[in-house]
Scaffold this motif. Structure first.
Motif, mmCIF file in Angstrom:
data_model
loop_
_atom_site.group_PDB
_atom_site.id
_atom_site.type_symbol
_atom_site.label_atom_id
_atom_site.label_comp_id
_atom_site.label_asym_id
_atom_site.label_seq_id
_atom_site.Cartn_x
_atom_site.Cartn_y
_atom_site.Cartn_z
ATOM 1 N N GLY A 44 22.478 -10.789 29.664
ATOM 2 C CA GLY A 44 22.806 -9.731 28.411
ATOM 3 C C GLY A 44 24.388 -9.420 28.769
ATOM 4 N N ALA A 45 24.924 -9.281 29.727
ATOM 5 C CA ALA A 45 26.328 -8.910 29.732
ATOM 6 C C ALA A 45 27.114 -10.150 29.293
ATOM 7 C CB ALA A 45 26.707 -8.874 31.462
ATOM 8 N N GLY A 46 26.793 -11.442 29.451
ATOM 9 C CA GLY A 46 27.571 -12.540 28.877
ATOM 10 C C GLY A 46 27.446 -12.488 27.472
ATOM 11 N N VAL A 47 26.327 -12.163 26.657
ATOM 12 C CA VAL A 47 26.158 -12.038 25.637
ATOM 13 C C VAL A 47 27.063 -11.152 24.675
ATOM 14 C CG1 VAL A 47 24.402 -11.644 23.464
ATOM 15 C CG2 VAL A 47 23.818 -13.083 25.338
ATOM 16 N N ALA A 48 26.982 -9.794 25.403
ATOM 17 C CA ALA A 48 27.735 -8.806 24.857
ATOM 18 C C ALA A 48 29.319 -9.161 24.853
ATOM 19 C CB ALA A 48 27.699 -7.651 25.780
ATOM 20 N N VAL A 49 29.658 -10.009 26.184
ATOM 21 C CA VAL A 49 31.223 -10.361 26.279
ATOM 22 C C VAL A 49 31.420 -11.227 25.112
ATOM 23 C CG1 VAL A 49 32.945 -11.683 27.365
ATOM 24 C CG2 VAL A 49 31.379 -9.719 28.643
ATOM 25 N N VAL A 50 30.591 -12.563 24.938
ATOM 26 C CA VAL A 50 30.764 -13.147 23.842
ATOM 27 C C VAL A 50 30.973 -12.710 22.163
ATOM 28 C CG1 VAL A 50 30.014 -15.519 22.662
ATOM 29 C CG2 VAL A 50 29.958 -15.079 25.089
ATOM 30 N N ILE A 51 30.160 -11.853 22.161
ATOM 31 C CA ILE A 51 29.981 -11.170 20.833
ATOM 32 C C ILE A 51 31.361 -10.348 20.522
ATOM 33 C CG2 ILE A 51 28.793 -9.228 19.537
ATOM 34 C CD1 ILE A 51 26.140 -10.336 20.602
ATOM 35 N N THR A 52 31.655 -9.612 21.670
ATOM 36 C CA THR A 52 32.830 -8.926 21.415
ATOM 37 C C THR A 52 34.141 -9.716 21.026
ATOM 38 O OG1 THR A 52 31.800 -6.898 22.849
ATOM 39 C CG2 THR A 52 34.180 -6.777 22.542
ATOM 40 N N TRP A 53 34.330 -10.643 22.047
ATOM 41 C CA TRP A 53 35.275 -11.494 21.877
ATOM 42 C C TRP A 53 35.262 -12.105 20.495
ATOM 43 C CZ3 TRP A 53 35.865 -14.042 27.475
ATOM 44 C CH2 TRP A 53 36.560 -12.904 28.398
ATOM 45 N N GLY A 54 34.258 -12.568 20.220
ATOM 46 C CA GLY A 54 34.199 -13.415 18.868
ATOM 47 C C GLY A 54 34.421 -12.433 17.709
ATOM 48 N N TYR A 55 34.177 -11.024 17.790
ATOM 49 C CA TYR A 55 34.209 -10.183 16.790
ATOM 50 C C TYR A 55 35.775 -10.004 16.874
ATOM 51 C CZ TYR A 55 34.618 -5.763 14.342
ATOM 52 O OH TYR A 55 35.065 -4.916 13.486
ATOM 53 N N ALA A 56 36.520 -9.765 18.008
ATOM 54 C CA ALA A 56 37.848 -9.549 17.963
ATOM 55 C C ALA A 56 38.509 -10.740 17.522
ATOM 56 C CB ALA A 56 38.359 -9.281 19.459
ATOM 57 N N ALA A 57 38.345 -12.105 17.664
ATOM 58 C CA ALA A 57 38.792 -13.085 17.044
ATOM 59 C C ALA A 57 38.713 -13.160 15.608
ATOM 60 C CB ALA A 57 38.318 -14.384 17.748
ATOM 61 N N ILE A 58 37.576 -12.996 14.957
ATOM 62 C CA ILE A 58 37.335 -12.722 13.492
ATOM 63 C C ILE A 58 38.257 -11.845 13.063
ATOM 64 C CG2 ILE A 58 35.653 -12.185 11.907
ATOM 65 C CD1 ILE A 58 33.490 -13.752 13.714
ATOM 66 N N TYR A 59 38.270 -10.572 13.651
ATOM 67 C CA TYR A 59 38.974 -9.448 13.199
ATOM 68 C C TYR A 59 40.558 -9.887 13.136
ATOM 69 C CZ TYR A 59 41.168 -4.840 12.795
ATOM 70 O OH TYR A 59 41.832 -3.781 12.025
ATOM 71 N N ALA A 60 40.927 -10.338 14.180
ATOM 72 C CA ALA A 60 42.556 -10.825 13.986
ATOM 73 C C ALA A 60 42.698 -11.702 12.946
ATOM 74 C CB ALA A 60 42.663 -11.288 15.640
ATOM 75 N N GLU A 61 41.791 -12.736 12.707
ATOM 76 C CA GLU A 61 42.007 -13.651 11.601
ATOM 77 C C GLU A 61 41.963 -12.945 10.325
ATOM 78 O OE1 GLU A 61 42.527 -17.070 9.960
ATOM 79 O OE2 GLU A 61 42.787 -16.777 11.929
ATOM 80 N N SER A 62 41.189 -12.051 10.249
ATOM 81 C CA SER A 62 41.022 -11.332 8.932
ATOM 82 C C SER A 62 42.244 -10.478 8.742
ATOM 83 C CB SER A 62 39.750 -10.433 8.729
ATOM 84 O OG SER A 62 40.006 -9.240 9.735
ATOM 85 N N GLN A 63 42.880 -9.898 9.710
ATOM 86 C CA GLN A 63 44.097 -9.128 9.553
ATOM 87 C C GLN A 63 45.354 -10.253 9.275
ATOM 88 O OE1 GLN A 63 43.004 -6.215 9.208
ATOM 89 N NE2 GLN A 63 44.838 -5.290 10.508
ATOM 90 N N ARG A 64 45.395 -11.407 9.801
ATOM 91 C CA ARG A 64 46.131 -12.369 9.362
ATOM 92 C C ARG A 64 46.159 -12.826 8.095
ATOM 93 N NH1 ARG A 64 45.524 -14.209 14.872
ATOM 94 N NH2 ARG A 64 43.743 -15.939 14.041
ATOM 95 N N ARG A 65 44.993 -13.209 7.501
ATOM 96 C CA ARG A 65 44.765 -13.476 6.204
ATOM 97 C C ARG A 65 45.101 -12.245 5.162
ATOM 98 N NH1 ARG A 65 41.214 -17.759 5.025
ATOM 99 N NH2 ARG A 65 40.385 -18.736 6.757
ATOM 100 N N GLN A 66 44.888 -11.032 5.548
ATOM 101 C CA GLN A 66 45.229 -9.756 4.819
ATOM 102 C C GLN A 66 46.634 -9.815 4.744
ATOM 103 O OE1 GLN A 66 43.024 -7.742 2.808
ATOM 104 N NE2 GLN A 66 45.097 -7.040 2.000
#
Length: 405
Positions: A152-174
């Motif tokens: 459960g802890a591993g899944v939470a870490v992966v989801i959070t990091w993945g979301y942060a990467a997607i958000y950073a990419e969306s900010q760059r695109r914006q």
């Protein structure tokens, strides 16, 4: 979940409202199910009522953070709130292992509110608490009680990091989209200005090559006809003279219009040189001590700015020569960081602005027309004068990177 995130994580408002609502609902739902199981397991005994009381306390603390989430922008307050939620949950974990289910949403809380290594350490601590509590309540070790929290802890870490990467990419695109939008607007503005300048040049050439030339030919022909008339043809001579005057007046108007479209004084020279020559011509023709000075670093201005400022100086100095009875006038061109300024001061007789009205013969509209011309460029014109105390005309035009070429 609070919207207060660390600088390296998604910012406030980035998580859609439905996701926040789902997170809050999931947290409270898991808390309610665990509390109900404890209450039923212990048959409404002291342990069950203690679990209910602590569950109510956890709900209150958690809800307080959601209600005052804007205040949690203060980091010390956010950390205090997170510590309180974790401490109450740890107390519930001592009462029953059923409250281990809340560890998964707590992982996300710590990953969002803490920074870097601190977030990972918090996840490890929460995982250790869950494993320890289950071992303490069960009295023996099992593979499930270790693997479940760790996965459960591993899944939470992966989801959070993945979301942060997607958000950073969306900010760059914006940011890229914003840059492209600004570039397109600048290109459209440049094309519009180029089109206006080209049309002004075309009109100037057309008027000069057709209307002005035709009127000039008419004037020459009328002069030749007047000189060839017999002495007794007074009536014809009068008509020819009248036509000659009309043609000459219209020729002057055509030439003035051409000058307005493309000032010859700006051809091959910048605005400071044109203003300096204008002062020299004014001093030579009127006897007034006309001085020109600049303030700031010279930059190349748009043609519209140069034409407007040159016309303003011509009109203002013309008024000084005709009306001010001044001995000295000073023209100052200022090139500042955010604006270009033009000030024309004279030590003449001044006038009462409230009493200044256009004359019946159509004159007196120069100041109004000049103010409209400056206003069309986003600038402003002010006149400071009192009778007997001279006059100061001040012009301000905005100067940004888009105006400087």
């Amino acid at each position: 979940m609070s919207e207060t995130l660390s600088p390296s994580s998604p910012g406030p408002g980035a998580i859609p409202r439905l996701m926040r609502l789902a997170f809050h609902t999931g947290f409270l739902l898991l808390l309610g199910i665990a509390t109900a199981r404890v209450f039923l397991t212990h048959a409404a005994g002291p342990t069950s009522w203690l679990a209910v009381a602590m569950a109510v306390l956890l709900t209150a603390v958690y809800a307080a953070g959601a209600v005052v989430r804007h205040a949690l922008h203060r980091r010390w307050l956010a950390m205090t709130w997170l510590a309180a939620v974790t401490a109450v949950w740890a107390g519930l974990l001592v009462i029953s292992p059923d409250f281990s289910w809340l560890a998964f949403p707590l992982f996300f809380l710590h990953l969002h509110l803490l920074r870097g290594r601190h977030a990972l350490v918090a996840v490890v601590v929460v995982t250790t608490l869950v494993v320890t509590a289950q071992r303490w309540h069960a009295g023996a070790w099992s593979v499930g009680m270790v693997l479940g929290p760790v996965i459960g802890a591993g899944v939470a870490v992966v989801i959070t990091w993945g979301y942060a990467a997607i958000y950073a990419e969306s900010q760059r695109r914006q940011a890229l989209i914003d840059d492209l939008t600004r570039t397109r607007e600048q290109l459209a503005s440049t094309q519009h200005q180029a089109g206006v300048a080209a049309e002004r040049e075309r009109l100037a050439r057309e008027i000069h090559d057709t209307l002005a030339q035709g009127l000039s030919s008419i004037v020459l022909l009328l002069r030749a006809a007047e000189s060839a008339l017999p002495a007794e043809a007074d009536k014809a001579r009068a008509r020819i003279a009248e036509a000659q005057r009309t043609a000459a007046d219209n020729l002057d108007e055509a030439r003035r219009f051409v000058r307005d479209l493309r000032p010859p004084s700006l051809t091959g020279a910048g605005l400071p040189q044109a203003l300096r020559r204008l002062c020299e011509d004014t001093a030579r023709e009127s006897g007034i001590d006309c001085r020109f000075q600049t303030d700031g670093v010279p930059v190349e201005l748009p043609s519209g700015y140069e034409v407007a400022l040159l016309r303003a100086a011509q009109a203002s100095l013309g008024n000084v020569v005709r009306h001010a009875r001044a001995r000295t006038t000073v023209v100052t061109l200022g090139l500042l960081d955010t604006e270009v300024t033009l000030d024309i001061y004279d030590d003449g007789v001044g006038f009462d602005p409230a009493a200044a009205r256009p004359a019946a013969d159509g004159s007196g509209y120069g100041l109004t027309a000049l103010r409209e011309r400056i206003g069309a460029l986003g600038g402003r014109l002010t006149v400071e004068t009192t009778p007997g105390d001279g006059t100061a005309v001040a012009i301000r035009l905005p100067l940004t990177d888009e105006e400087i070429r």
